[in-house]
Design an enzyme around this catalytic site. Structure first.
Site, mmCIF file in Angstrom:
data_model
loop_
_atom_site.group_PDB
_atom_site.id
_atom_site.type_symbol
_atom_site.label_atom_id
_atom_site.label_comp_id
_atom_site.label_asym_id
_atom_site.label_seq_id
_atom_site.Cartn_x
_atom_site.Cartn_y
_atom_site.Cartn_z
ATOM 1 N N SER A 14 28.307 7.438 -31.049
ATOM 2 C CA SER A 14 27.881 6.291 -30.203
ATOM 3 C C SER A 14 28.207 6.565 -28.737
ATOM 4 O O SER A 14 29.091 5.936 -28.163
ATOM 5 C CB SER A 14 28.520 4.997 -30.692
ATOM 6 O OG SER A 14 29.889 5.138 -30.959
ATOM 7 N N MET A 28 -8.961 3.224 11.542
ATOM 8 C CA MET A 28 -10.381 3.521 11.676
ATOM 9 C C MET A 28 -10.682 4.230 12.992
ATOM 10 O O MET A 28 -11.679 4.952 13.105
ATOM 11 C CB MET A 28 -11.196 2.229 11.569
ATOM 12 C CG MET A 28 -11.326 1.654 10.168
ATOM 13 S SD MET A 28 -12.259 2.711 9.039
ATOM 14 C CE MET A 28 -13.866 2.744 9.824
ATOM 15 N N ASP A 75 3.041 5.230 4.981
ATOM 16 C CA ASP A 75 2.359 5.638 6.222
ATOM 17 C C ASP A 75 0.959 5.060 6.370
ATOM 18 O O ASP A 75 0.175 5.537 7.199
ATOM 19 C CB ASP A 75 2.272 7.169 6.324
ATOM 20 C CG ASP A 75 3.637 7.813 6.557
ATOM 21 O OD1 ASP A 75 4.506 7.133 7.135
ATOM 22 O OD2 ASP A 75 3.825 8.976 6.162
ATOM 23 N N GLY A 122 0.837 -1.187 0.000
ATOM 24 C CA GLY A 122 0.000 0.000 0.000
ATOM 25 C C GLY A 122 0.869 1.232 0.000
ATOM 26 O O GLY A 122 2.087 1.165 -0.202
ATOM 27 N N LYS A 134 36.807 11.899 -35.778
ATOM 28 C CA LYS A 134 36.568 10.490 -36.109
ATOM 29 C C LYS A 134 36.498 10.270 -37.614
ATOM 30 O O LYS A 134 37.133 9.361 -38.154
ATOM 31 C CB LYS A 134 35.252 10.012 -35.450
ATOM 32 C CG LYS A 134 35.224 10.097 -33.949
ATOM 33 C CD LYS A 134 33.915 9.605 -33.386
ATOM 34 C CE LYS A 134 32.733 10.402 -33.875
ATOM 35 N NZ LYS A 134 32.787 11.846 -33.487
#
Length: 635
Positions: free
Chosen positions: A546, A172, A39, A36, A478
């Site tokens: 890359s 509750m 707290d 759940g 490159k």
């Protein structure tokens, strides 16, 4: 040493300890988890269960009382959550981070409970705890009602096929034990549960802190006539339905203690097996029959789902760790491409095309998410388009593996349908998933053997093919270096081809942009083309930024480590930006180019490149000559 007084202090303990131990041994075992939102009181509930079941030692109780005064959240009263929250960070923050497992028992049943964290960032830990559970207790804070994490955890509970669900409406007492509040929460959850496939659940109003409706019914809720939480946990059916399914044994270990014994050890995932039963080995498809069922306590005449055993076979056939022994006439499917639900757990997003490792049973092999079909909004359950999955998102994807695996849909067999995904570089577990079905092309597409192979093609050219992969920042040089290398190789009579990043984007990859997903796909396509050219016997020069190690690793694995030569064109960002031949850095700094490597997208330098050229220390011609010199010794 302090003694523990247990909830199961029956007369048997005092009068017939042997009978008591025998009864305890034959109790059923229920594995359940609490889940759940944060707290909602999960740790407090488990602490209360342990306390009321009287399974806490006196010294533990003394320590709990001291800790409650020192770091508790109940104003000096006992903080039952501290029985479960054992990490220092958990106690300081009052939250659960790791999965905590606790064992306890009553007169009727034994229990293993997993307390899973409620924070969204620890969803991976919730999945871990849920993967072996028979039941789930989903807690809801009556003051806050159903939250996003409640829905996420409930959806995962449904996906993972947990049969029994208990909705525990907690705190509750803070809502005056209002029946209207309870009924509203249950009605809202009922509608959501029906949408995600939870056909039935039990709802219980409770106060974990005060103990109401935990062990016995509470006088504070006379309107609730259902069973207490413990009564539910003691009476949930733990069925043996797996024994009715076909026999499946994933091989965990090949047991070879000496030259005269060769057995195959593992835990039976489903079905039953007897000596003499015909079995099939998957994925190879070879058949034999069971000679013996071996255990530490001697041979068995029958073994059933859940038992860990060693089987010996009547024939000497090849069986390895990761293979699956199955009923010969009712085998599962074997495939290498699937549709699957994936729960993504990592900080870095799931990117289609990026290579991962997949562990299914005891088998580990390379995997790629070919496509993210959609992700699921856990609040509305709407299917949303997705190119990637972020942390804690749940989506349906197509999955491609580097080899065939025997499988069954997760809803049929968790052992043969559940898997995890692992990052190939860091070895982090990044995702978990459930297979749905094999894609039809898995069965219809086969590799065609050709008469003229790569060795013959390369031999005609009097060379050995290689893929020379140059990586570095934009502006590192490159393309210039790759062009010079190709000129020198061509002068030496070598057969070559140069794949340049910009040139390829004019044709093959013209449909791709510069998002992370598109960059991954860009490299995947180029790697596949390079592999085909290598198969033609060529020396292939690849000049691509890359930027990600994962994609360069994918290219290396696809092409083969023995044929892949990584060249790191090492140029500092400041120097590359100063050159800025194409004006791209200027545009990126001005915000006109998004996801530009080195500015707002990372470049990950190689960690072990075969060749490194430092463009500050050598010219492009010298760098090219260094690469050619290296290649002349191996090509």
């Amino acid at each position: 040493m302090s003694a523990a007084t247990t909830y199961e202090a029956s007369d048997l303990i005092a009068h017939d300890i042997g009978a008591y131990l025998d009864a305890h041994q034959h109790k059923t075992l229920l594995r359940f988890l609490t889940c759940g939102s944060v707290d909602d009181g999960k740790s407090t509930l488990i602490g209360r269960l342990l306390y009321d079941a009287k399974t806490i030692f006196e010294d533990q109780m003394a320590a709990l009382e001291a800790d409650s005064r020192r770091v508790g959240t109940q104003g000096g009263d006992i903080d039952f959550a501290l029985l479960v929250d054992g990490l220092a960070a958990e106690r300081e923050q009052g939250i659960t981070i790791d999965v905590a497992y606790r064992f306890f028992s009553t007169d009727r049943r034994k229990f293993i409970v997993a307390d899973t964290p409620g924070h969204e960032q620890y969803t991976r830990n919730m999945v871990t705890g849920a993967s072996t559970a028979d039941a789930a207790v989903i807690l809801i804070d009556a003051r806050r009602g159903i939250l996003t994490q409640t829905r996420r955890h409930s959806y995962l509970v449904s996906l993972l096929g947990i049969r029994h669900v208990i909705l525990a409406v907690n705190k509750m007492d803070l809502m005056g034990w209002s029946q209207d509040v309870f009924d509203e929460i249950v009605a809202e959850y009922t509608a959501f549960a029906a949408q995600i496939g939870i056909e039935q659940f039990h709802a219980v109003p409770l106060s974990a802190l005060r103990g109401d409706n935990i062990m016995t019914s509470s006088e504070h809720s006379p309107w609730y006539t259902g069973p207490s939480l413990m009564t539910l946990l003691e009476t949930l059916e733990v069925g043996d339905d797996l024994q009715a399914d076909p026999f499946r044994l994933p091989v965990q270990w090949v047991n070879r203690p000496d030259l005269d014994f060769r057995g195959f050890a593992g835990q039976i995932a489903s079905g039953v097996v007897r000596p003499g039963d015909p079995v099939r080995v998957l994925p190879s498809g070879k058949t034999s029959s069971v000679a013996r069922i071996v255990t530490a306590d001697g041979d068995l005449d029958l073994a059933v789902a859940g038992q860990s055993i060693t089987l010996t076979l009547a024939d000497e056939i090849d069986v390895s760790r990761g293979d699956v022994l199955v009923t010969a006439d009712r085998p599962p499917e074997v495939a290498d491409q699937f549709e699957a639900t994936v729960v993504w757990m990592d900080d870095e997003a799931l990117l289609p095309g990026r290579p991962y490792l997949m562990k299914i049973g005891a088998r580990l092999l390379g995997a790629t998410i070919s496509e993210a079909k959609y992700k699921v909004d856990v609040n509305t359950l709407a299917q949303q388009p997705a190119k990637r999955l972020e942390q804690n998102e749940i989506g349906v994807c197509t999955l491609s593996l580097e080899g065939n695996v025997p499988f069954e849909p997760y809803g049929v067999n968790k052992d043969l349908g559940g898997f995890i995904l692992i990052d190939r570089i860091s070895n982090r577990t990044v995702g978990a998933g459930m297979l749905h079905f094999a894609l039809r092309r898995s069965h219809n597409i086969h590799w065609q053997d050709l008469s003229v192979d790569r060795v013959a093609r390369a031999g005609m050219k009097n060379q050995q093919g290689r893929v020379i992969w140059l990586t570095g920042l934009s502006g590192a040089g490159k393309s210039t270096i790759a062009n010079l290398v190709e000129k020198r190789l061509h002068a030496d009579g070598r057969h070559t081809y140069l794949l340049d990043g910009d040139n390829v984007r004019h044709g093959l990859n013209r449909d791709l942009g510069f998002t992370e997903e598109d960059r991954v796909e860009n490299i995947r396509r180029v790697a596949e083309v390079s592999k085909l050219m290598l198969d033609a016997g060529l020396i292939v020069l690849v000049s691509f930024i890359s930027p990600f190690r994962a994609e360069r690793r994918m290219a290396r694995d696809l092409i083969g480590a023995e044929d892949f030569v990584e060249v790191y064109v090492n140029t500092p960002l400041a120097v590359a930006e100063q050159r800025d031949v194409k004006g791209l850095y200027k545009k990126a700094r001005a915000g006109e180019l998004k996801n530009f490597t080195g500015i707002d997208s990372a470049y990950e330098p190689p960690e072990a490149a075969e060749i490194t050229v430092d463009t500050l220390a050598m010219s492009a011609a010298e760098a090219a000559e260094a690469i050619v010199d290296w290649l002349r010794t191996s090509v």
